[in-house]
Motif scaffolding. Sequence first.
Motif, mmCIF file in Angstrom:
data_model
loop_
_atom_site.group_PDB
_atom_site.id
_atom_site.type_symbol
_atom_site.label_atom_id
_atom_site.label_comp_id
_atom_site.label_asym_id
_atom_site.label_seq_id
_atom_site.Cartn_x
_atom_site.Cartn_y
_atom_site.Cartn_z
ATOM 1 N N GLY A 1 -21.131 -23.212 -25.503
ATOM 2 C CA GLY A 1 -22.601 -23.095 -25.551
ATOM 3 C C GLY A 1 -23.201 -24.390 -26.068
ATOM 4 N N THR B 1 -27.250 -17.169 -24.412
ATOM 5 C CA THR B 1 -26.544 -17.495 -23.159
ATOM 6 C C THR B 1 -25.034 -17.299 -23.328
ATOM 7 N N MET C 1 -27.677 -23.600 -22.768
ATOM 8 C CA MET C 1 -26.785 -23.339 -21.643
ATOM 9 C C MET C 1 -25.362 -23.046 -22.112
ATOM 10 N N SER C 2 -24.660 -22.261 -21.317
ATOM 11 C CA SER C 2 -23.273 -21.927 -21.629
ATOM 12 C C SER C 2 -22.437 -22.148 -20.386
ATOM 13 N N GLY D 1 -26.855 -26.297 -27.065
ATOM 14 C CA GLY D 1 -28.301 -26.183 -27.320
ATOM 15 C C GLY D 1 -28.855 -27.560 -27.614
ATOM 16 N N GLY E 1 -26.547 -28.882 -30.766
ATOM 17 C CA GLY E 1 -25.417 -28.175 -31.372
ATOM 18 C C GLY E 1 -24.548 -27.566 -30.275
ATOM 19 N N ILE E 2 -23.272 -27.426 -30.567
ATOM 20 C CA ILE E 2 -22.323 -26.910 -29.575
ATOM 21 C C ILE E 2 -21.492 -25.799 -30.224
ATOM 22 N N ARG F 1 -22.725 -22.093 -35.091
ATOM 23 C CA ARG F 1 -21.391 -22.056 -35.685
ATOM 24 C C ARG F 1 -21.426 -21.315 -37.012
ATOM 25 N N GLY G 1 -30.266 -16.905 -30.565
ATOM 26 C CA GLY G 1 -29.376 -18.051 -30.379
ATOM 27 C C GLY G 1 -28.328 -18.059 -31.486
HETATM 28 C C1 BTN Z 1 -24.423 -25.036 -33.927
HETATM 29 O O1 BTN Z 1 -24.930 -26.151 -34.049
HETATM 30 O O2 BTN Z 1 -24.199 -24.307 -34.902
HETATM 31 C C2 BTN Z 1 -24.085 -24.561 -32.548
HETATM 32 C C3 BTN Z 1 -25.322 -24.178 -31.802
HETATM 33 C C4 BTN Z 1 -25.041 -23.745 -30.370
HETATM 34 C C5 BTN Z 1 -26.292 -23.257 -29.701
HETATM 35 C C6 BTN Z 1 -26.070 -22.948 -28.250
HETATM 36 S S1 BTN Z 1 -27.584 -22.675 -27.403
HETATM 37 C C7 BTN Z 1 -26.733 -22.095 -26.023
HETATM 38 C C8 BTN Z 1 -25.583 -21.247 -26.527
HETATM 39 N N1 BTN Z 1 -26.015 -19.881 -26.760
HETATM 40 C C9 BTN Z 1 -25.978 -19.559 -28.041
HETATM 41 O O3 BTN Z 1 -26.316 -18.447 -28.503
HETATM 42 N N2 BTN Z 1 -25.556 -20.593 -28.776
HETATM 43 C C10 BTN Z 1 -25.218 -21.723 -27.944
#
Ligand code: BTN
Length: 269
Positions: free
Chosen positions: A148, A34, A77-78, A150, A130-131, A63, A60
């Motif tokens: 983003g 996303t 979602m983003s 998740g 995760g963000i 970080r 997906g």
């Molecule tokens: C992390 O914990 O490393 C960050 C994870 C972020 C995941 C979200 S899911 C929606 C958005 N699209 C992605 O490809 N990644 C973020």
Amino acid sequence: MLNNTDNLNYSELLAVLGEARMKRVHWLDTVDSTNLYLRELARNGAEDGTVVIAGSQSKGRGRLGRSFSSPEGGIYMSWLLRPECPPAQAVNLTAWVSVAVADAIFDVYGVHPGIKWVNDLVMNTKKICGILTEMSAEEGHINYIIVGIGINVNAEKFPDELRNIASSLYMETGKQIKRAELIGAVIHRLDILRTKWPDEKYKAEYLASYRRDNITTGRHVTLVSGDSCREAFTESIDDDFALVVRLPDGSREHINSGEVSVKGIYGEK
Ligand code: BTN
């Protein structure tokens, strides 16, 4: 496996978000990421507040160049922002968002997740959200920021390699919910955040919640930055959401990037 009553689709989202909000929402059954999808929209002029939501992701992104497992049953979602502030002022956005998402989870489940610095949401030592924030900026000006999010919502199990690290809200609370309901709560909390961020006068409110829910302070940790690892004791969160640590030689540092590995969290020994 999925909650049979949780059939996330356009009409479920429309029912929760309403027509006006849905004008800025792009729903996709599945997508690579996303964040990548929204990046294309942003490059083509999408406006502040645009949201992309997918039922699953094939690539997906996490970080530090990692992948983020994104099977059906989660929320991916983003969210697009086009703030007027200088890039340096945007560094604490992710921390504000972790508070907003934690509040949304409380709104729906009645339970507050912990926050693992810098922005993972955790329940019972396992990651449930995760963000990933990505910014495009030049010459002191922000073109756009993509946040983003998740969230592991209704999953009933995780593959062996993630079993000690990740869990879902269903597994930790026993409650199965409709993902559209939680998406509605998250968007509501993000809309509130958008009226306040990055105004300094609201920072104390988000900082207080961030400190209250943080599970990273008062612990012996390993600071991980690239290939280097250092032992430290985490003392507090400073006024810029950075982690204040005491090193074995007695010196203090304010850490605002990298990662901390905390004993007892995510199966760390
Ligand atoms: C992390 O914990 O490393 C960050 C994870 C972020 C995941 C979200 S899911 C929606 C958005 N699209 C992605 O490809 N990644 C973020």
